[in-house]
Design an enzyme around this catalytic site. Structure first.
Site, PDB file in Angstrom:
ATOM      1  N   HIS A 160       0.829  -1.212   0.000  1.00 34.05           N
ATOM      2  CA  HIS A 160       0.000   0.000   0.000  1.00 34.05           C
ATOM      3  C   HIS A 160       0.862   1.261   0.000  1.00 34.05           C
ATOM      4  O   HIS A 160       0.513   2.274   0.610  1.00 34.05           O
ATOM      5  CB  HIS A 160      -0.953   0.005   1.203  1.00 34.05           C
ATOM      6  CG  HIS A 160      -1.929  -1.123   1.209  1.00 34.05           C
ATOM      7  ND1 HIS A 160      -3.101  -1.109   0.483  1.00 34.05           N
ATOM      8  CD2 HIS A 160      -1.902  -2.326   1.831  1.00 34.05           C
ATOM      9  CE1 HIS A 160      -3.758  -2.235   0.671  1.00 34.05           C
ATOM     10  NE2 HIS A 160      -3.043  -2.998   1.476  1.00 34.05           N
ATOM     11  N   ASN A 171     -10.269  -3.198   1.992  1.00 28.12           N
ATOM     12  CA  ASN A 171      -9.954  -3.072   0.571  1.00 28.12           C
ATOM     13  C   ASN A 171     -11.227  -2.756  -0.207  1.00 28.12           C
ATOM     14  O   ASN A 171     -12.312  -2.674   0.358  1.00 28.12           O
ATOM     15  CB  ASN A 171      -9.337  -4.373   0.033  1.00 28.12           C
ATOM     16  CG  ASN A 171      -7.900  -4.587   0.479  1.00 28.12           C
ATOM     17  OD1 ASN A 171      -7.125  -3.643   0.563  1.00 28.12           O
ATOM     18  ND2 ASN A 171      -7.550  -5.824   0.778  1.00 28.12           N
TER      19      ASN A 171
END
Length: 486
Positions: free
Chosen positions: A57, A130
């Site tokens: 990320h 997510n």
């Protein structure tokens, strides 16, 4: 920061700078002097301007906003920020890609991180999910290996499709997420046009101590839109920050993106009889069995003032709970409870929660002291241990975690349920004919660089078990034999 009324440039220690254009040298052509402390400070600070990027990320965009409760679900949770219709809580969100580095493109085929920090009156609550309701693996012990396959080969420093598909083909639990990733949903049109999910199962506890299991669904009010693969590739070259730019410009122009937050609620006792293990993050709960219940609405209405201070230094942990919200036995979640906070302690420092972007609105009282970058009063001369007889903060038994039963022998065991194919097949059959065609073409394109047919055939067999048409389409696209029925 104090404002300099004369607008004089100063050093970091506040002294005025006489010359910021020329280094101090021994004569006009002489070597630079080490006594030019302003030069040394500028160069030394410049060398340290970047904290290590996140291992996963790394590339992300963020925004501030608020969450407003629209439906009273206090019968299920005592969380104060969810206690009354109309109650608003400030929040910050960070969207991200998963596998790429900090400078990678926004429009690659990848899941998107969807991490929300609620600044509640009882402390910060982080919901770190997510844009997909499931994940590739279901046990945290496999996470480092999985991420290694998404990163670069240690010799060539190139992305390695052999590793990607070798791992997936040997981890059939990944099939559901792979199907989502390779579908149209694998490349969102913008960060505003995608759903978000808590993904894991969590526990809600009400004021009477009664618990339920819960899953979170953020439904975009902009509608779901995705990018064509050719346009995504074009944007990756022309504007790799396309999603970041779109989010910033939308908010700056007053077009505030919003999501409706819904939950699925499962009675605690159903966990023992449901047809899929409800704690397996590679599976979803059928909405026919547990319908979506509206909870509230999230609106993003303010851009960060400084990217590094707010987006890059924002730290999220699924272990940041508030009273009324607790962990479930989800094996992936259990590992993340440690790993995320530990990553922040390494990357940003032990005092990361004291930074303005992470600092709770609620008052903090604890005995943590010292550590790098301790920039507040460090507790002053107050008592620094517990228990103590000097009136320091003590625990409140009313906020103990709700007890839950456990049983069995301590061992390294897998989930009991090994049906990795039904839900992936159901998803495939829900798609239109055109969507199925694009899914198969995306998979074929991604698998063609894999060097060993053994890996391809093993993965094709998984697709075939999910749906014979699914596996046949991939096999034919790769020019390989269709698996035989077992």
């Amino acid at each position: 920061m104090t404002t300099n009324k004369n607008n004089h440039l100063t050093t970091s220690w506040g002294a005025p700078v006489g010359d910021n254009q020329n280094s101090m040298t021994a004569g006009s052509r002489g070597p630079t002097l080490i006594q030019d402390v302003h030069l040394l400070e500028k160069l030394a600070h410049f060398n340290r301007e970047r904290v290590p990027e996140r291992v996963v990320h790394a590339k992300g965009a963020g925004a501030h906003g608020y969450f407003e409760v629209t439906n009273d679900l206090s019968a299920y949770t005592k969380a104060d920020f969810l206690s009354a219709v109309g109650k608003r809580t400030p929040m910050f969100i960070r969207f991200s890609t998963v596998a790429g580095e900090l400078g990678s493109s926004d429009t690659v085929r990848d899941p998107r991180g969807f991490a929300v920090k609620f600044y509640t009156e009882e402390g910060n609550y982080d919901l770190v999910g997510n844009n997909t309701p499931v994940f590739f693996i279901r046990d945290a012990i496999k996470f480092p290996d999985f991420i290694h396959t998404q990163k670069r080969h240690p010799q060539t420093h190139l992305k390695n499709p052999n590793a990607v598909w070798d791992f997936w083909s040997l981890s059939p639990e990944s099939l559901h997420q792979v199907t989502i990733l390779m579908s149209d949903r694998g490349i969102p049109a913008t960060l505003r046009h995608m759903h978000g999910f808590g993904s894991h199962t969590f526990k809600w506890v009400n004021a009477e101590g009664k618990a339920v299991w819960v899953k979170y669904h953020f439904k975009t009010e902009q509608g779901v839109r995705n990018l064509d693969v050719e346009l995504a590739a074009k944007l990756a070259g022309e504007n790799p920050d396309y999603h970041t730019e779109d989010l910033f410009n939308a908010i700056a122009s007053g077009d505030f993106p919003s999501w409706k937050l819904c939950v699925q609620i499962m009675p605690v006792e159903d966990a023992d009889t449901y047809r899929f293990d409800p704690f397996d993050v590679t599976k979803v709960w059928s909405q026919k069995d547990y319908p979506l219940i509206e909870l509230g609405r999230m609106v993003l209405d303010r851009n960060p003032d400084n990217y590094f201070a707010e987006v890059e230094q924002a730290t999220f942990s699924p272990g940041s709970f508030v009273p009324g919200i607790e962990a479930s036995p989800d094996k992936m979640l259990q590992g993340r409870l440690f790993a995320y906070a530990d990553a922040h302690r390494y990357r940003v420092g032990a005092n990361h929660n004291a930074l303005p972007i992470n600092r709770p609105k609620a008052e903090t009282n604890h005995y943590q002291r010292d550590g790098q970058m301790r920039f507040d009063g460090n507790g002053g001369g107050a008592v620094y241990y517990e228990p103590n007889s000097y009136g320091g903060p003590t625990e409140s038994p009313a906020h103990r975690t709700a007890p839950f039963e456990i049983s069995g022998t301590a061992d390294s065991v897998a989930y009991d349920h090994h049906d990795h194919y039904t839900q992936a097949g159901d998803l495939y059959r829900l798609m239109s004919e055109d969507e199925r065609g694009r899914l198969v073409r995306n998979i074929v394109g991604a698998m063609k660089p894999v060097e060993r047919d053994e890996i391809k055939l093993r993965q094709i067999a998984h697709f075939y078990k999910a749906d014979p048409e699914y596996g046949t389409g991939v096999a034919e696209g790769l020019g390989l034999p269709v698996p035989k029925d077992e």
